[in-house]
Scaffold this motif. Structure first.
Motif, PDB file in Angstrom:
ATOM      1  N   GLU A   1       0.178 -14.828   6.000  1.00  0.00           N
ATOM      2  CA  GLU A   1      -0.983 -14.640   6.882  1.00  0.00           C
ATOM      3  C   GLU A   1      -0.562 -14.306   8.307  1.00  0.00           C
ATOM      4  O   GLU A   1      -1.320 -13.689   9.053  1.00  0.00           O
ATOM      5  N   LEU A   2       0.642 -14.714   8.688  1.00  0.00           N
ATOM      6  CA  LEU A   2       1.130 -14.467  10.049  1.00  0.00           C
ATOM      7  C   LEU A   2       1.837 -13.124  10.209  1.00  0.00           C
ATOM      8  O   LEU A   2       2.230 -12.767  11.321  1.00  0.00           O
ATOM      9  N   LEU A   3       2.012 -12.397   9.132  1.00  0.00           N
ATOM     10  CA  LEU A   3       2.648 -11.085   9.244  1.00  0.00           C
ATOM     11  C   LEU A   3       1.782 -10.183  10.125  1.00  0.00           C
ATOM     12  O   LEU A   3       0.553 -10.180   9.988  1.00  0.00           O
TER      13      LEU A   3
ATOM     14  N   TYR B   1      -5.000 -17.220  14.912  1.00  0.00           N
ATOM     15  CA  TYR B   1      -5.155 -15.776  14.752  1.00  0.00           C
ATOM     16  C   TYR B   1      -5.162 -15.093  16.123  1.00  0.00           C
ATOM     17  O   TYR B   1      -4.421 -14.124  16.343  1.00  0.00           O
ATOM     18  N   ASP B   2      -5.968 -15.601  17.042  1.00  0.00           N
ATOM     19  CA  ASP B   2      -6.045 -15.008  18.386  1.00  0.00           C
ATOM     20  C   ASP B   2      -4.691 -15.060  19.091  1.00  0.00           C
ATOM     21  O   ASP B   2      -4.298 -14.103  19.773  1.00  0.00           O
ATOM     22  N   PHE B   3      -3.984 -16.170  18.917  1.00  0.00           N
ATOM     23  CA  PHE B   3      -2.658 -16.288  19.518  1.00  0.00           C
ATOM     24  C   PHE B   3      -1.726 -15.191  18.999  1.00  0.00           C
ATOM     25  O   PHE B   3      -1.020 -14.540  19.772  1.00  0.00           O
ATOM     26  N   PHE B   4      -1.739 -14.977  17.668  1.00  0.00           N
ATOM     27  CA  PHE B   4      -0.832 -13.989  17.077  1.00  0.00           C
ATOM     28  C   PHE B   4      -1.251 -12.550  17.383  1.00  0.00           C
ATOM     29  O   PHE B   4      -0.391 -11.681  17.516  1.00  0.00           O
ATOM     30  N   VAL B   5      -2.524 -12.310  17.548  1.00  0.00           N
ATOM     31  CA  VAL B   5      -2.965 -10.979  17.999  1.00  0.00           C
ATOM     32  C   VAL B   5      -2.327 -10.683  19.346  1.00  0.00           C
ATOM     33  O   VAL B   5      -1.766  -9.604  19.573  1.00  0.00           O
ATOM     34  N   ASN B   6      -2.378 -11.653  20.236  1.00  0.00           N
ATOM     35  CA  ASN B   6      -1.780 -11.483  21.559  1.00  0.00           C
ATOM     36  C   ASN B   6      -0.257 -11.370  21.480  1.00  0.00           C
ATOM     37  O   ASN B   6       0.347 -10.504  22.112  1.00  0.00           O
TER      38      ASN B   6
ATOM     39  N   ASN C   1      10.101  -3.187  13.719  1.00  0.00           N
ATOM     40  CA  ASN C   1      11.237  -3.978  13.225  1.00  0.00           C
ATOM     41  C   ASN C   1      10.895  -5.450  13.036  1.00  0.00           C
ATOM     42  O   ASN C   1      11.373  -6.081  12.093  1.00  0.00           O
ATOM     43  N   ILE C   2      10.067  -5.994  13.900  1.00  0.00           N
ATOM     44  CA  ILE C   2       9.676  -7.398  13.748  1.00  0.00           C
ATOM     45  C   ILE C   2       8.885  -7.573  12.461  1.00  0.00           C
ATOM     46  O   ILE C   2       9.122  -8.501  11.691  1.00  0.00           O
ATOM     47  N   SER C   3       7.970  -6.668  12.212  1.00  0.00           N
ATOM     48  CA  SER C   3       7.202  -6.720  10.959  1.00  0.00           C
ATOM     49  C   SER C   3       8.130  -6.631   9.755  1.00  0.00           C
ATOM     50  O   SER C   3       7.978  -7.382   8.785  1.00  0.00           O
ATOM     51  N   CYS C   4       9.082  -5.726   9.815  1.00  0.00           N
ATOM     52  CA  CYS C   4      10.021  -5.548   8.692  1.00  0.00           C
ATOM     53  C   CYS C   4      10.830  -6.810   8.445  1.00  0.00           C
ATOM     54  O   CYS C   4      10.951  -7.256   7.297  1.00  0.00           O
TER      55      CYS C   4
ATOM     56  N   CYS D   1       9.726 -13.102   3.968  1.00  0.00           N
ATOM     57  CA  CYS D   1       8.701 -13.478   2.980  1.00  0.00           C
ATOM     58  C   CYS D   1       9.116 -13.049   1.580  1.00  0.00           C
ATOM     59  O   CYS D   1       8.930 -13.801   0.618  1.00  0.00           O
ATOM     60  N   ASP D   2       9.657 -11.852   1.467  1.00  0.00           N
ATOM     61  CA  ASP D   2      10.089 -11.350   0.152  1.00  0.00           C
ATOM     62  C   ASP D   2      11.133 -12.261  -0.473  1.00  0.00           C
ATOM     63  O   ASP D   2      11.105 -12.506  -1.678  1.00  0.00           O
ATOM     64  N   MET D   3      12.055 -12.772   0.340  1.00  0.00           N
ATOM     65  CA  MET D   3      13.087 -13.663  -0.186  1.00  0.00           C
ATOM     66  C   MET D   3      12.449 -14.881  -0.824  1.00  0.00           C
ATOM     67  O   MET D   3      12.765 -15.232  -1.958  1.00  0.00           O
ATOM     68  N   GLU D   4      11.553 -15.509  -0.106  1.00  0.00           N
ATOM     69  CA  GLU D   4      10.920 -16.729  -0.603  1.00  0.00           C
ATOM     70  C   GLU D   4      10.034 -16.427  -1.804  1.00  0.00           C
ATOM     71  O   GLU D   4      10.068 -17.148  -2.795  1.00  0.00           O
TER      72      GLU D   4
END
Length: 181
Positions: free
Chosen positions: A69-71, A93-98, A106-109, A115-118
């Motif tokens: 959900e935090l991706l 959610y608002d915090f992570f939007v900011n 690259n951060i998303s990747c 996440c993929d590992m887990e």
């Protein structure tokens, strides 16, 4: 050339390290990246959650669901908070939007690789699928090398053995490896 040689040695070491150790190493890489590229952003809330994977503070499936959900891709999917979010609050959610405004792909990747590992090992024996861990860490290392960021020392995680707890590894306080916490 030195980074490429170092990368090869790291990948060899990863094959002997537990899933918890591999996630911890990936988090060390993520932290190096975000502190070099986006040092003025407040990453603490994100990394506190991510490091919970190593200490067993929350069940792995809950950690995974919240992490997904935090991706950034999930946060910005509809550009508003709605029922898709079952773990994070509207305030989070608002915090992570900011936090994610003006970051690079690259951060998303890196977060997706973690996440993929887990997701591939949450309820299975890691040893049977060990190739994905070196592969995902290799991708993360490529991002660091491409951006001329020093690669963390894999030897710090060699204590977390692949043969512990069906490859998951024993719980440990990974936050001691954090450069943010």
């Amino acid at each position: 050339m030195e980074s490429i040689l170092n990368k090869a040695n790291i990948i060899t070491s990863v094959e002997k390290i537990s899933l918890r150790g591999c996630v911890a190493y990936s988090l060390m890489c993520l932290e190096k990246y975000i502190m070099c590229i986006f040092p003025d952003k407040s990453w603490r809330v994100l990394v506190e959650h991510l490091w919970d994977f190593t200490n067993g503070a929350i069940p792995i499936d809950v950690w995974d669901e919240k992490t997904c959900e935090l991706l950034p891709e999930c946060i910005f999917e509809n550009n508003y908070y709605d029922s898709r979010f079952s773990i994070i609050t509207e305030k989070e959610y608002d915090f992570f939007v900011n936090l994610y405004s003006d970051i690079d792909e690259n951060i998303s990747c890196i977060l997706e690789y973690i996440c993929d590992m887990e997701e591939n090992f949450a309820y299975t024996v890691v040893n049977g699928k060990k190739n994905i861990l070196p592969q995902k860490i290799s991708y993360i290392l490529d991002i660091l090398i491409e951006n001329k960021i020093d690669i963390p020392d894999i030897a710090l995680l060699e204590f977390s053995k692949r043969d512990e707890n069906n490859g998951l590894g024993n719980c440990f306080d990974g936050s001691k490896f954090s450069i943010i916490l």
